[in-house]
Write a protein that holds these residues in place. Structure first.
Motif, PDB file in Angstrom:
ATOM      1  N   ASN A 131      35.948  33.955  42.996  1.00 49.55           N
ATOM      2  CA  ASN A 131      36.344  33.908  41.584  1.00 49.55           C
ATOM      3  C   ASN A 131      35.947  35.185  40.842  1.00 49.55           C
ATOM      4  O   ASN A 131      36.664  35.642  39.942  1.00 49.55           O
ATOM      5  N   GLU A 132      34.816  35.753  41.216  1.00 47.45           N
ATOM      6  CA  GLU A 132      34.406  37.023  40.609  1.00 47.45           C
ATOM      7  C   GLU A 132      35.415  38.127  40.931  1.00 47.45           C
ATOM      8  O   GLU A 132      35.774  38.928  40.061  1.00 47.45           O
ATOM      9  N   VAL A 133      35.843  38.159  42.188  1.00 52.60           N
ATOM     10  CA  VAL A 133      36.819  39.174  42.598  1.00 52.60           C
ATOM     11  C   VAL A 133      38.147  38.950  41.880  1.00 52.60           C
ATOM     12  O   VAL A 133      38.779  39.901  41.405  1.00 52.60           O
ATOM     13  N   LEU A 134      38.569  37.687  41.779  1.00 59.38           N
ATOM     14  CA  LEU A 134      39.810  37.384  41.064  1.00 59.38           C
ATOM     15  C   LEU A 134      39.738  37.833  39.607  1.00 59.38           C
ATOM     16  O   LEU A 134      40.721  38.339  39.051  1.00 59.38           O
ATOM     17  N   LYS A 135      38.581  37.670  39.003  1.00 58.50           N
ATOM     18  CA  LYS A 135      38.407  38.085  37.610  1.00 58.50           C
ATOM     19  C   LYS A 135      38.579  39.603  37.478  1.00 58.50           C
ATOM     20  O   LYS A 135      39.240  40.097  36.566  1.00 58.50           O
ATOM     21  N   GLU A 136      37.995  40.348  38.440  1.00 60.25           N
ATOM     22  CA  GLU A 136      38.126  41.803  38.398  1.00 60.25           C
ATOM     23  C   GLU A 136      39.585  42.221  38.589  1.00 60.25           C
ATOM     24  O   GLU A 136      40.050  43.172  37.959  1.00 60.25           O
ATOM     25  N   ILE A 137      40.292  41.498  39.451  1.00 62.02           N
ATOM     26  CA  ILE A 137      41.712  41.815  39.681  1.00 62.02           C
ATOM     27  C   ILE A 137      42.508  41.551  38.402  1.00 62.02           C
ATOM     28  O   ILE A 137      43.372  42.347  38.018  1.00 62.02           O
ATOM     29  N   SER A 138      42.205  40.426  37.733  1.00 62.27           N
ATOM     30  CA  SER A 138      42.923  40.093  36.485  1.00 62.27           C
ATOM     31  C   SER A 138      42.635  41.100  35.389  1.00 62.27           C
ATOM     32  O   SER A 138      43.430  41.283  34.460  1.00 62.27           O
ATOM     33  N   GLU A 139      41.504  41.787  35.516  1.00 62.17           N
ATOM     34  CA  GLU A 139      41.126  42.795  34.518  1.00 62.17           C
ATOM     35  C   GLU A 139      41.611  44.195  34.881  1.00 62.17           C
ATOM     36  O   GLU A 139      41.297  45.170  34.201  1.00 62.17           O
ATOM     37  N   GLY A 140      42.373  44.292  35.997  1.00 65.00           N
ATOM     38  CA  GLY A 140      42.992  45.576  36.319  1.00 65.00           C
ATOM     39  C   GLY A 140      42.635  46.186  37.654  1.00 65.00           C
ATOM     40  O   GLY A 140      43.221  47.210  38.045  1.00 65.00           O
ATOM     41  N   LEU A 141      41.703  45.625  38.392  1.00 66.66           N
ATOM     42  CA  LEU A 141      41.354  46.171  39.704  1.00 66.66           C
ATOM     43  C   LEU A 141      42.492  45.894  40.685  1.00 66.66           C
ATOM     44  O   LEU A 141      42.958  44.770  40.804  1.00 66.66           O
ATOM     45  N   GLY A 142      42.970  46.921  41.355  1.00 69.43           N
ATOM     46  CA  GLY A 142      44.069  46.751  42.305  1.00 69.43           C
ATOM     47  C   GLY A 142      43.662  45.855  43.466  1.00 69.43           C
ATOM     48  O   GLY A 142      42.513  45.891  43.917  1.00 69.43           O
ATOM     49  N   PHE A 143      44.597  45.045  43.966  1.00 73.95           N
ATOM     50  CA  PHE A 143      44.291  44.119  45.054  1.00 73.95           C
ATOM     51  C   PHE A 143      43.800  44.873  46.290  1.00 73.95           C
ATOM     52  O   PHE A 143      42.798  44.486  46.897  1.00 73.95           O
ATOM     53  N   GLU A 144      44.504  45.951  46.646  1.00 75.11           N
ATOM     54  CA  GLU A 144      44.131  46.720  47.828  1.00 75.11           C
ATOM     55  C   GLU A 144      42.738  47.326  47.676  1.00 75.11           C
ATOM     56  O   GLU A 144      41.933  47.340  48.609  1.00 75.11           O
ATOM     57  N   GLU A 145      42.468  47.820  46.466  1.00 77.02           N
ATOM     58  CA  GLU A 145      41.151  48.400  46.202  1.00 77.02           C
ATOM     59  C   GLU A 145      40.071  47.329  46.283  1.00 77.02           C
ATOM     60  O   GLU A 145      38.973  47.558  46.827  1.00 77.02           O
ATOM     61  N   ALA A 146      40.381  46.136  45.757  1.00 73.46           N
ATOM     62  CA  ALA A 146      39.426  45.025  45.810  1.00 73.46           C
ATOM     63  C   ALA A 146      39.151  44.612  47.260  1.00 73.46           C
ATOM     64  O   ALA A 146      38.014  44.293  47.625  1.00 73.46           O
ATOM     65  N   ALA A 147      40.208  44.640  48.084  1.00 77.31           N
ATOM     66  CA  ALA A 147      40.037  44.291  49.500  1.00 77.31           C
ATOM     67  C   ALA A 147      39.105  45.284  50.185  1.00 77.31           C
ATOM     68  O   ALA A 147      38.195  44.895  50.927  1.00 77.31           O
ATOM     69  N   ARG A 148      39.320  46.555  49.924  1.00 77.48           N
ATOM     70  CA  ARG A 148      38.468  47.578  50.541  1.00 77.48           C
ATOM     71  C   ARG A 148      37.014  47.454  50.069  1.00 77.48           C
ATOM     72  O   ARG A 148      36.076  47.727  50.823  1.00 77.48           O
ATOM     73  N   LYS A 149      36.847  47.014  48.839  1.00 75.24           N
ATOM     74  CA  LYS A 149      35.516  46.941  48.234  1.00 75.24           C
ATOM     75  C   LYS A 149      34.762  45.677  48.631  1.00 75.24           C
ATOM     76  O   LYS A 149      33.542  45.712  48.872  1.00 75.24           O
ATOM     77  N   TYR A 150      35.464  44.531  48.705  1.00 71.49           N
ATOM     78  CA  TYR A 150      34.768  43.255  48.851  1.00 71.49           C
ATOM     79  C   TYR A 150      35.053  42.470  50.144  1.00 71.49           C
ATOM     80  O   TYR A 150      34.238  41.627  50.538  1.00 71.49           O
ATOM     81  N   SER A 151      36.198  42.708  50.790  1.00 68.95           N
ATOM     82  CA  SER A 151      36.595  41.835  51.903  1.00 68.95           C
ATOM     83  C   SER A 151      35.669  41.984  53.111  1.00 68.95           C
ATOM     84  O   SER A 151      35.209  43.078  53.442  1.00 68.95           O
ATOM     85  N   LEU A 152      35.427  40.859  53.774  1.00 68.13           N
ATOM     86  CA  LEU A 152      34.607  40.830  54.989  1.00 68.13           C
ATOM     87  C   LEU A 152      35.477  40.920  56.247  1.00 68.13           C
ATOM     88  O   LEU A 152      34.946  40.935  57.354  1.00 68.13           O
ATOM     89  N   CYS A 153      36.788  40.986  56.068  1.00 66.17           N
ATOM     90  CA  CYS A 153      37.726  41.032  57.197  1.00 66.17           C
ATOM     91  C   CYS A 153      38.021  42.492  57.565  1.00 66.17           C
ATOM     92  O   CYS A 153      38.119  43.343  56.678  1.00 66.17           O
ATOM     93  N   PRO A 154      38.170  42.797  58.856  1.00 69.11           N
ATOM     94  CA  PRO A 154      38.508  44.168  59.262  1.00 69.11           C
ATOM     95  C   PRO A 154      39.783  44.694  58.616  1.00 69.11           C
ATOM     96  O   PRO A 154      39.968  45.911  58.503  1.00 69.11           O
ATOM     97  N   SER A 155      40.652  43.780  58.139  1.00 64.40           N
ATOM     98  CA  SER A 155      41.890  44.211  57.489  1.00 64.40           C
ATOM     99  C   SER A 155      41.627  44.938  56.177  1.00 64.40           C
ATOM    100  O   SER A 155      42.541  45.521  55.599  1.00 64.40           O
TER     101      SER A 155
END
Length: 249
Positions: A131-155
């Motif tokens: 939910n924290e990540v979703l909030k940042e995305i809704s505030e303008g953080l790009g999805f791809e950038e959020a994935a690189r920053k927060y995701s635990l998946c190798p993708s």
């Protein structure tokens, strides 16, 4: 690479780079990779020299005149001739454009492409984090950038992109969510055995039938294979009668 380069000489016979390449080709690509270095090439040349001196020694000692050798040679000759004759029987068989089109039209059910989607995701270990990540995305953080920053998946290295997939390739919870989404939308946190996913649907492809160009090679091989089988069986049936073949079972 100079294929005519002489890499060794055994009693006047030249072993060339072409002989080395042929040896590697006979090994197959995976095994040949082990010899793609100066040391590996030297090992191949050494082996070719070993084989050549063994051959010369066999001739000198008359092994080629031994009964066992001649019997084995005859077996090899017979089997090779059978294979050669088979190739001659089925040679020059092809598939016409008309046959390919007819096969395609009559077997379209075999060329079904299932529904597929392409999606990206961000995987985190808790719903609160999602939910924290979703909030940042809704505030303008790009999805791809959020994935690189927060995701635990190798993708994450690809911005979360998982590529295109069909049903049955992903865990059930993820799959159900992805296939029910609209293109260019982002999901609420989806829980699975791996954690919590935030999914972005990139594209969706409905179930369809492959175009002829997409399956033409596959159809061609099927038609040729069937024709070859028919020609082979017809020819051998004729020869069975000619040579009075009998099967006793």
């Amino acid at each position: 690479m100079n294929e005519n380069k002489v890499v060794a000489i055994v009693k006047g016979k030249e072993i060339t780079q072409q002989d080395v390449l042929q040896f590697l080709n006979d090994l197959g690509p995976q095994t040949a990779m082990q010899f793609q270095s100066p040391e590996g090439m030297k090992r191949v040349v050494d082996e070719l020299v070993n084989q050549e001196v063994l051959y010369l020694d066999a001739i000198e000692n008359g092994l080629n005149e031994e009964k066992e050798f001649k019997e084995e040679l005859e077996r090899i000759k017979i089997n090779f001739l059978k294979q050669y004759a088979f190739r001659k029987v089925i040679s020059d068989i092809s598939a016409t454009e008309g046959e390919i089109l007819e096969f395609y039209n009559e077997h379209k059910e075999h060329f079904q492409k299932p529904e597929s989607v392409r999606a990206s995701h961000i995987l985190v270990d808790s719903e609160d984090k999602a939910n924290e990540v979703l909030k940042e995305i809704s505030e303008g953080l790009g999805f791809e950038e959020a994935a690189r920053k927060y995701s635990l998946c190798p993708s994450k290295d690809k911005g979360g992109d998982l590529g295109e997939f069909t049903k049955g390739q992903m865990v059930v919870e993820f799959e159900e969510a992805a296939f029910s989404m609209e293109v260019d939308t982002i999901s609420e946190p989806v829980r699975s055995q791996f954690g919590y996913h935030i999914i972005k649907l990139i594209s969706k492809n409905e179930a369809s039938i492959s175009k002829l160009d997409e399956v033409k090679n596959q159809i061609t091989q099927q038609i040729i294979g069937k024709k070859q089988q028919e020609v082979y069986l017809n020819r051998t049936e004729e020869l069975k009668n000619k040579y009075e073949a009998k099967i006793n079972l």
